[in-house]
Scaffold this active site. Sequence first.
Site, PDB file in Angstrom:
ATOM      1  N   ARG A 152       0.852  -1.179   0.000  1.00 24.72           N
ATOM      2  CA  ARG A 152       0.000   0.000   0.000  1.00 24.72           C
ATOM      3  C   ARG A 152       0.891   1.232   0.000  1.00 24.72           C
ATOM      4  O   ARG A 152       1.482   1.583   1.016  1.00 24.72           O
ATOM      5  CB  ARG A 152      -0.908  -0.025   1.235  1.00 24.72           C
ATOM      6  CG  ARG A 152      -1.639   1.282   1.478  1.00 24.72           C
ATOM      7  CD  ARG A 152      -2.717   1.175   2.544  1.00 24.72           C
ATOM      8  NE  ARG A 152      -2.282   0.626   3.796  1.00 24.72           N
ATOM      9  CZ  ARG A 152      -1.640   1.295   4.763  1.00 24.72           C
ATOM     10  NH1 ARG A 152      -1.312   2.547   4.570  1.00 24.72           N
ATOM     11  NH2 ARG A 152      -1.328   0.719   5.906  1.00 24.72           N
ATOM     12  N   HIS A 159      -3.728   4.105   4.728  1.00 20.51           N
ATOM     13  CA  HIS A 159      -4.776   3.090   4.837  1.00 20.51           C
ATOM     14  C   HIS A 159      -6.107   3.673   4.372  1.00 20.51           C
ATOM     15  O   HIS A 159      -6.823   3.077   3.567  1.00 20.51           O
ATOM     16  CB  HIS A 159      -4.882   2.612   6.285  1.00 20.51           C
ATOM     17  CG  HIS A 159      -6.029   1.696   6.543  1.00 20.51           C
ATOM     18  ND1 HIS A 159      -6.078   0.415   6.047  1.00 20.51           N
ATOM     19  CD2 HIS A 159      -7.187   1.877   7.216  1.00 20.51           C
ATOM     20  CE1 HIS A 159      -7.205  -0.163   6.416  1.00 20.51           C
ATOM     21  NE2 HIS A 159      -7.902   0.717   7.125  1.00 20.51           N
ATOM     22  N   TYR A 194       4.177   5.382  11.233  1.00 17.59           N
ATOM     23  CA  TYR A 194       4.543   3.998  11.536  1.00 17.59           C
ATOM     24  C   TYR A 194       5.440   3.334  10.483  1.00 17.59           C
ATOM     25  O   TYR A 194       5.826   2.187  10.649  1.00 17.59           O
ATOM     26  CB  TYR A 194       3.286   3.146  11.758  1.00 17.59           C
ATOM     27  CG  TYR A 194       2.261   3.202  10.635  1.00 17.59           C
ATOM     28  CD1 TYR A 194       2.405   2.436   9.483  1.00 17.59           C
ATOM     29  CD2 TYR A 194       1.136   4.019  10.746  1.00 17.59           C
ATOM     30  CE1 TYR A 194       1.470   2.477   8.466  1.00 17.59           C
ATOM     31  CE2 TYR A 194       0.183   4.068   9.730  1.00 17.59           C
ATOM     32  CZ  TYR A 194       0.358   3.296   8.596  1.00 17.59           C
ATOM     33  OH  TYR A 194      -0.574   3.341   7.583  1.00 17.59           O
TER      34      TYR A 194
END
Length: 401
Positions: free
Chosen positions: A294, A298, A307
Amino acid sequence: MTVESTAARTPRRSAGSKAGTTGTKRTTRTTSKKGADAGGSAEPALVQLLTPEGERVKNAEYDQYVAGITAEELRGLYRDMVLTRRFDAEATSLQRQGELGLWASLLGQEAAQIGSGRALRDDDYVFPTYREHGVAWCRGVDPTNLLGMFRGVNNGGWDPNGNNFHLYTIVIGSQTLHATGYAMGVAKDGADSAVIAYFGDGASSQGDVAEAFTFSAVYNAPVVFFCQNNQWAISEPTEKQSRVPLYQRARGFGFPGVRVDGNDVLACLAVTRWALERARGGEGPTLIEAFTYRMGAHTTSDDPTRYRGDEERLAWEAKDPLLRLRRHLEAAGHADEAFFAELEAESEALGRRVREAVRAMPDPDHFAIFENVYADGHALVDEERAQFAAYQASFTDAEGV
């Protein structure tokens, strides 16, 4: 413009071939890095037909499933990915401008979705999550219908039976059970079709998915479980979810699993065709793990910089699925600059059409959330509706002051 690509639908298997006569064997073989399947530290091999540089890799097991693909069909696959990415980018921009409530981008996952989506026959049935915009494109769902749901003006906007493409599922992993039940029904009806369920690496940890694996195996359901492992379940890395590669989980349930390069549209097409043939041939379920990434957030409410680092993202961008197929098309002489220029113009036209359609949509009915909560009226809902009406009215009163 039309949402139907020039990439042809997959044909039925050729006469005399038997889907799955070597099916289990295919999924247990690796092509490199011995010891990975036995729990070693090396990554297990994955099926790849196009390298990141666009070079064609021969594969004795899966070449047959794309052996007849034409230059026109390859251009069609590239067109699918380009237009899907353009639509996705426009949707992200619209959300940032306040036109959509939320958007789940597929950036980086185009090859997994287009490759698997074009492997399907018209009579196969799809159960998506909420990120399968590329699969929806392949099934002929108008992109503006997808955006209506994220704007809050409809609950999906398309007839699932019109395209054999179910409505988006927000509850994580539950669509795998729906797909399994539907596939069991298909088998009882004696139909020559298959079912495919899409989910992510995060959903693979859900109990619903494990139950779907159990029932599909026991009842030999004609279903393909297509897991897009994009490495991050929101902010949770895959290694925090499983001690083994995800495709290996299928072994414990008694059916084959295979890992495919999720940024290789040709490999995704071939592996999904193989798995669908197994299902249609009465050989039961298959788990496909599309190993992809990805590239974006998200959803538009997420900040991936909190992160994961730029180094990881840049390494995956070098494996971009669109750039990979473009390199192959150019090297093979299958596409010229005129083709890419025409596609760019079509892409921009799609972006304009989507933007204009969304801005022409009505605002959501604020009071629709109180409808269909209970079959009959309910005092608490009536009270909440009245409170909400007073809250909305306060804005009008403030404007009038």
